[in-house]
Design a protein around this motif. Structure first.
Motif, PDB file in Angstrom:
ATOM      1  N   LYS A 155      48.383 -19.466  72.830  1.00 11.26           N
ATOM      2  CA  LYS A 155      47.393 -20.242  73.576  1.00 11.26           C
ATOM      3  C   LYS A 155      46.981 -19.548  74.870  1.00 11.26           C
ATOM      4  O   LYS A 155      45.813 -19.563  75.259  1.00 11.26           O
ATOM      5  N   LEU A 156      47.956 -18.951  75.538  1.00 12.40           N
ATOM      6  CA  LEU A 156      47.701 -18.344  76.844  1.00 12.40           C
ATOM      7  C   LEU A 156      47.223 -16.903  76.730  1.00 12.40           C
ATOM      8  O   LEU A 156      46.857 -16.290  77.741  1.00 12.40           O
ATOM      9  N   GLY A 157      47.262 -16.345  75.524  1.00 16.06           N
ATOM     10  CA  GLY A 157      46.840 -14.965  75.338  1.00 16.06           C
ATOM     11  C   GLY A 157      47.777 -13.971  75.986  1.00 16.06           C
ATOM     12  O   GLY A 157      47.351 -12.948  76.519  1.00 16.06           O
ATOM     13  N   LEU A 158      49.087 -14.256  75.930  1.00 16.26           N
ATOM     14  CA  LEU A 158      50.086 -13.416  76.576  1.00 16.26           C
ATOM     15  C   LEU A 158      50.906 -12.664  75.539  1.00 16.26           C
ATOM     16  O   LEU A 158      51.052 -13.103  74.399  1.00 16.26           O
ATOM     17  N   ALA A 159      51.469 -11.530  75.967  1.00 18.15           N
ATOM     18  CA  ALA A 159      52.206 -10.676  75.041  1.00 18.15           C
ATOM     19  C   ALA A 159      53.675 -11.046  74.937  1.00 18.15           C
ATOM     20  O   ALA A 159      54.295 -10.844  73.894  1.00 18.15           O
ATOM     21  N   ASN A 160      54.254 -11.583  76.004  1.00 21.02           N
ATOM     22  CA  ASN A 160      55.700 -11.824  75.975  1.00 21.02           C
ATOM     23  C   ASN A 160      56.097 -12.869  77.018  1.00 21.02           C
ATOM     24  O   ASN A 160      55.274 -13.358  77.788  1.00 21.02           O
ATOM     25  N   ARG A 161      57.392 -13.195  77.032  1.00 19.09           N
ATOM     26  CA  ARG A 161      57.928 -14.247  77.891  1.00 19.09           C
ATOM     27  C   ARG A 161      57.831 -13.875  79.367  1.00 19.09           C
ATOM     28  O   ARG A 161      57.677 -14.748  80.231  1.00 19.09           O
ATOM     29  N   VAL A 162      57.947 -12.580  79.668  1.00 24.40           N
ATOM     30  CA  VAL A 162      57.869 -12.163  81.067  1.00 24.40           C
ATOM     31  C   VAL A 162      56.493 -12.484  81.636  1.00 24.40           C
ATOM     32  O   VAL A 162      56.366 -12.998  82.753  1.00 24.40           O
TER      33      VAL A 162
END
Length: 215
Positions: free
Chosen positions: A196-203
């Protein structure tokens, strides 16, 4: 065997890291580089799975090299080596897609474990160190905070609970215990939140939460 490229301008540091990692038994040093330019050229040639790279080096620094390495197709997992006085640079590297960071005085056992963690596809998000870095150095300018809050506004209440827990450095199992969810359910929530956020990883998710001043 996990192939690692060590990037640091100090030969003593490179030698120490090599000695520690090769003693782990399941890690092989694919090569060494003395600066960012050498690292950028070495990655396609040596094809390491993990790159351990110092932040500040003469010539091309670690941040510039990180940007170039991570822009390649199928890049290696990149972990920045740092001391606390350089944490602001690490924060930017995490934004670029680095999966975490290590302090140069990390104990040998933890160093090898960290390499295994990132090689396995997981981000380095230590509650004892990463949260302190993010809390101290994230720029909470009003425009950035507002942008981050708007980005997070599309999450459901449960998804926001999960991403806040991720920002605190909790594992899926720990989040499950805190929110009374199964680990599989937490994993599904995390994957959905990142998509949803368009992010690659948890960091990167943790950075976004701290940008929004919600951590």
């Amino acid at each position: 065997m996990i192939r690692v490229l060590i990037v640091d301008d100090e030969e003593l540091v490179r030698s120490g890291l090599r000695l520690i990692l090769e003693a782990a038994g399941d890690i092989v040093i694919a090569g060494e580089a003395r600066d960012g330019a050498e690292a950028v050229s070495a990655v396609p040639r040596l094809r390491p799975e993990v790159v351990l790279m110092d932040v500040r080096m003469p010539g091309m620094d670690g941040l510039t090299a990180a940007s170039q390495i991570l822009s390649r197709p199928d890049p290696p997992k990149l972990v920045m080596l740092t001391t606390f006085d350089l944490d602001e640079y690490v924060h930017e590297a995490l934004r670029l897609g680095a999966v975490g960071f290590l302090l140069k005085d990390t104990p040998p056992r933890e160093l090898a474990a960290a390499v295994r963690t990132v090689a396995g596809g997981h981000a380095m998000l230590s509650p004892s160190v990463t949260k302190r870095l993010l809390a101290a150095y994230v720029d909470r300018a009003p425009s950035r905070a507002e942008t981050a809050r708007r980005q997070l506004a599309g999450l459901t209440g449960r998804e926001e609970d999960v991403v806040r827990a991720v920002a605190r450095g909790l594992s899926n199992a720990e989040i499950g215990r805190e929110l009374h969810l199964t680990e599989a359910t937490v994993k599904a929530h995390v994957s959905r939140v990142l998509a949803k956020l368009g992010l690659a990883n948890r960091v990167q998710a943790a950075i976004l939460v701290h940008d929004a001043d919600l951590g």
